[in-house]
Design an enzyme around this catalytic site. Structure first.
Site, PDB file in Angstrom:
ATOM      1  N   GLY A   1       0.863  -1.084   0.283  1.00  8.85           N
ATOM      2  CA  GLY A   1       0.156   0.116   0.015  1.00  8.85           C
ATOM      3  C   GLY A   1       0.725   1.150  -0.019  1.00  8.85           C
ATOM      4  O   GLY A   1       0.596   2.181  -0.602  1.00  8.85           O
TER       5      GLY A   1
ATOM      6  N   ASN B   1      -6.307   4.897   9.835  1.00 12.50           N
ATOM      7  CA  ASN B   1      -5.789   3.563  10.356  1.00 12.50           C
ATOM      8  C   ASN B   1      -5.583   3.475  12.028  1.00 12.50           C
ATOM      9  O   ASN B   1      -5.552   2.505  12.411  1.00 12.50           O
ATOM     10  CB  ASN B   1      -4.204   3.158   9.851  1.00 12.50           C
ATOM     11  CG  ASN B   1      -3.435   4.679   9.952  1.00 12.50           C
ATOM     12  OD1 ASN B   1      -3.604   5.513   9.457  1.00 12.50           O
ATOM     13  ND2 ASN B   1      -2.327   4.303  10.552  1.00 12.50           N
TER      14      ASN B   1
ATOM     15  N   GLN C   1      -7.070   0.488   4.803  1.00  9.29           N
ATOM     16  CA  GLN C   1      -7.777   0.171   5.677  1.00  9.29           C
ATOM     17  C   GLN C   1      -9.213  -0.187   5.574  1.00  9.29           C
ATOM     18  O   GLN C   1      -9.924  -0.992   6.026  1.00  9.29           O
ATOM     19  CB  GLN C   1      -7.753   1.158   7.062  1.00  9.29           C
ATOM     20  CG  GLN C   1      -6.557   1.228   7.763  1.00  9.29           C
ATOM     21  CD  GLN C   1      -6.013   0.151   8.599  1.00  9.29           C
ATOM     22  OE1 GLN C   1      -6.923  -0.659   8.945  1.00  9.29           O
ATOM     23  NE2 GLN C   1      -4.672  -0.221   8.668  1.00  9.29           N
TER      24      GLN C   1
ATOM     25  N   SER D   1      -3.966  -2.954  -0.079  1.00 10.13           N
ATOM     26  CA  SER D   1      -2.860  -3.768   0.343  1.00 10.13           C
ATOM     27  C   SER D   1      -3.621  -5.244   0.701  1.00 10.13           C
ATOM     28  O   SER D   1      -4.725  -5.388   1.372  1.00 10.13           O
ATOM     29  CB  SER D   1      -2.033  -3.296   1.547  1.00 10.13           C
ATOM     30  OG  SER D   1      -0.988  -4.358   1.905  1.00 10.13           O
ATOM     31  N   ALA D   2      -2.892  -6.262   0.356  1.00  7.72           N
ATOM     32  CA  ALA D   2      -3.577  -7.557   0.536  1.00  7.72           C
ATOM     33  C   ALA D   2      -3.393  -7.959   1.934  1.00  7.72           C
ATOM     34  O   ALA D   2      -4.307  -8.638   2.721  1.00  7.72           O
ATOM     35  CB  ALA D   2      -2.604  -8.751  -0.394  1.00  7.72           C
ATOM     36  N   HIS D   3      -2.392  -7.754   2.780  1.00  3.57           N
ATOM     37  CA  HIS D   3      -2.191  -8.211   3.815  1.00  3.57           C
ATOM     38  C   HIS D   3      -3.252  -7.552   5.111  1.00  3.57           C
ATOM     39  O   HIS D   3      -3.018  -8.097   6.311  1.00  3.57           O
ATOM     40  CB  HIS D   3      -0.666  -8.055   4.575  1.00  3.57           C
ATOM     41  CG  HIS D   3      -0.432  -6.831   4.996  1.00  3.57           C
ATOM     42  ND1 HIS D   3      -0.208  -6.325   6.188  1.00  3.57           N
ATOM     43  CD2 HIS D   3      -0.030  -5.457   4.423  1.00  3.57           C
ATOM     44  CE1 HIS D   3       0.202  -5.067   6.578  1.00  3.57           C
ATOM     45  NE2 HIS D   3       0.224  -4.632   5.246  1.00  3.57           N
TER      46      HIS D   3
ATOM     47  N   THR E   1       9.164  -8.196 -12.541  1.00  6.79           N
ATOM     48  CA  THR E   1       8.509  -9.498 -12.584  1.00  6.79           C
ATOM     49  C   THR E   1       7.332  -9.489 -11.500  1.00  6.79           C
ATOM     50  O   THR E   1       8.099  -9.188 -10.500  1.00  6.79           O
ATOM     51  CB  THR E   1       9.444 -10.666 -12.416  1.00  6.79           C
ATOM     52  OG1 THR E   1      10.653 -10.409 -13.412  1.00  6.79           O
ATOM     53  CG2 THR E   1       8.826 -11.924 -12.627  1.00  6.79           C
TER      54      THR E   1
ATOM     55  N   CYS F   1       3.254   1.054  11.788  1.00  6.83           N
ATOM     56  CA  CYS F   1       4.289   1.537  10.798  1.00  6.83           C
ATOM     57  C   CYS F   1       5.213   2.629  11.909  1.00  6.83           C
ATOM     58  O   CYS F   1       6.213   3.010  11.706  1.00  6.83           O
ATOM     59  CB  CYS F   1       4.027   2.222   9.748  1.00  6.83           C
ATOM     60  SG  CYS F   1       3.003   1.247   8.427  1.00  6.83           S
TER      61      CYS F   1
END
Length: 389
Positions: free
Chosen positions: A71, A151, A179, A199-201, A237, A325
């Site tokens: 993100g 967040n 979020q 963001s995936a996580h 990649t 963070c």
């Protein structure tokens, strides 16, 4: 010892069904999507299927989704890319005082390179004043970047109304929805956003993979230079296993969104009520209604939040003092400061965030521990003793 994880805003565990979907892409389906032979072509097909799943989660077209490493990269690309794209039209950007540091530090970087940034305030609940936003617009304004949901305190902004203001003045609009995605029903077309970060996580997918939605027709400059991946916009990649995991997590989030919101909101409300009923001098930060379903940011007066966090950890409970963070920093939360919380109370604040694997029993245990730990910390606090505790 019982383990209770209440920091889902920091990160979520990868769901087993997501991991199972990913594993073949580390072994037999390891092809490079840029290769022309069958193994690569198959990888390319699976990459695009995953892109479509992520797009559906936010009501976008798959050609509007560009995968990033996280993100933060998506935020950086949106802000700095927009500044470069619109440089000949102006140099003014509008954001808020409560943004994630991925936005704030990108803006600070631009300020050092000739751009002007207006950081508008929020009210005591963390919500942007739309009049103040519109009043901040000048003839040089090229971008508005305001997060979808905070967040730390979970406050949800009036994104559709902000989008209307941006469109009215022909200004690009980006929202950091890291979020919000998977916790709020989002349709980028209805909201009128030009760019959206995710963001995936945060939705039970893997770390190391995110995405930026870029509205069709908006040609944002490349942020990563090299090959022709991601429609020549983001070289490198592709993290195929991560992308497949992101796609599966997005698919699950879309299918279970209503149930997720209902369940998590109910647990959060139960937890907040239990804490407020059983522990004196505690209050909730942020808006109680316009709020992420799993967020409970609480201030415990007369104690240090770091001490409370450590005692909770010793009892198997994982929570946060704010953004993960910034957890290594002793600087008071800029978000709580912006909503008018005094410094001494900021230091007594914790963020509890509830997720899909949280149970009522987890919350009951947490409240039991909180009662004991808060009482212990207040009994040895010089501030609480001055107050008569």
């Amino acid at each position: 010892m019982r383990r209770v994880y209440l920091d889902y805003s920091a990160t979520t565990p990868v769901k087993k069904i997501v991991l199972d979907e990913m594993i073949p892409y580390f072994t037999e389906k390891f092809g490079n999507p840029s290769s022309l032979y069958e193994l690569g072509a198959s990888a390319k097909t699976d990459l695009n299927i995953s892109r479509e799943k992520v797009a559906k989660l936010i009501g976008a077209s798959e050609r509007e989704i560009y995968f990033t490493s996280c993100g933060t990269e998506a935020d950086n690309w949106a802000v700095i890319g927009s500044a470069r794209l619109k440089k000949k039209y102006g140099n003014h950007i509008i954001t808020t005082k409560i943004e994630h540091h991925a936005i704030l530090h990108s803006c600070e970087y631009l300020e050092k390179n000739g751009y002007e940034v207006t950081y508008i305030g929020v009210d005591e609940k963390g919500i942007v004043n739309l009049k103040e936003l519109e009043d901040a617009i000048t003839s040089n304004t090229i971008l508005i970047s305001i997060m979808f949901a905070n967040n730390e305190i979970g406050t949800i902004q009036p994104i559709k109304e902000i989008g209307e203001i941006a469109k009215k003045h022909n200004i690009l609009f980006h929202t950091d929805a890291v979020q919000a995605v998977g916790n709020v029903d989002i349709n980028v077309k209805e909201l009128g956003v030009d760019m959206l970060s995710m963001s995936a996580h945060k939705i039970y997918g893997p770390k190391g993979i995110g995405a930026l939605y870029i509205r069709k027709g908006l040609i944002l400059p490349s942020y990563m230079n090299g090959g022709a991946q991601e429609n020549k916009r983001r070289a490198g990649t592709e993290n195929l296993a991560g992308i497949v995991g992101f796609g599966k997590a997005a698919e699950l989030a879309k299918e279970g969104l209503d149930e997720h919101i209902k369940k998590i909101t109910s647990l959060r409300n139960y937890f907040i009520k239990e804490v407020l009923d059983k522990i004196p001098n505690v209050y909730v930060n942020g808006d109680l209604e316009k709020r992420l379903p799993g967020n409970a940011n609480l201030t415990f007066e007369f104690i240090e939040g770091e001490a409370l966090l450590l005692y909770l950890d010793m009892n198997g409970i994982s929570v946060s003092t704010g953004s993960a963070c910034s957890s290594a920093s002793l600087v008071p939360s800029h978000v709580l400061d912006a909503i008018g919380i005094p410094v001494e109370k900021i230091h007594g604040s914790l963020r509890f965030s509830i997720g899909d694997f949280t149970t009522k029993e987890d919350l009951d245990y947490t409240v039991e521990v909180l009662i004991k730990v808060v009482d212990k910390l207040r009994s040895i606090s010089s501030v609480s003793n001055e107050k008569g505790w």
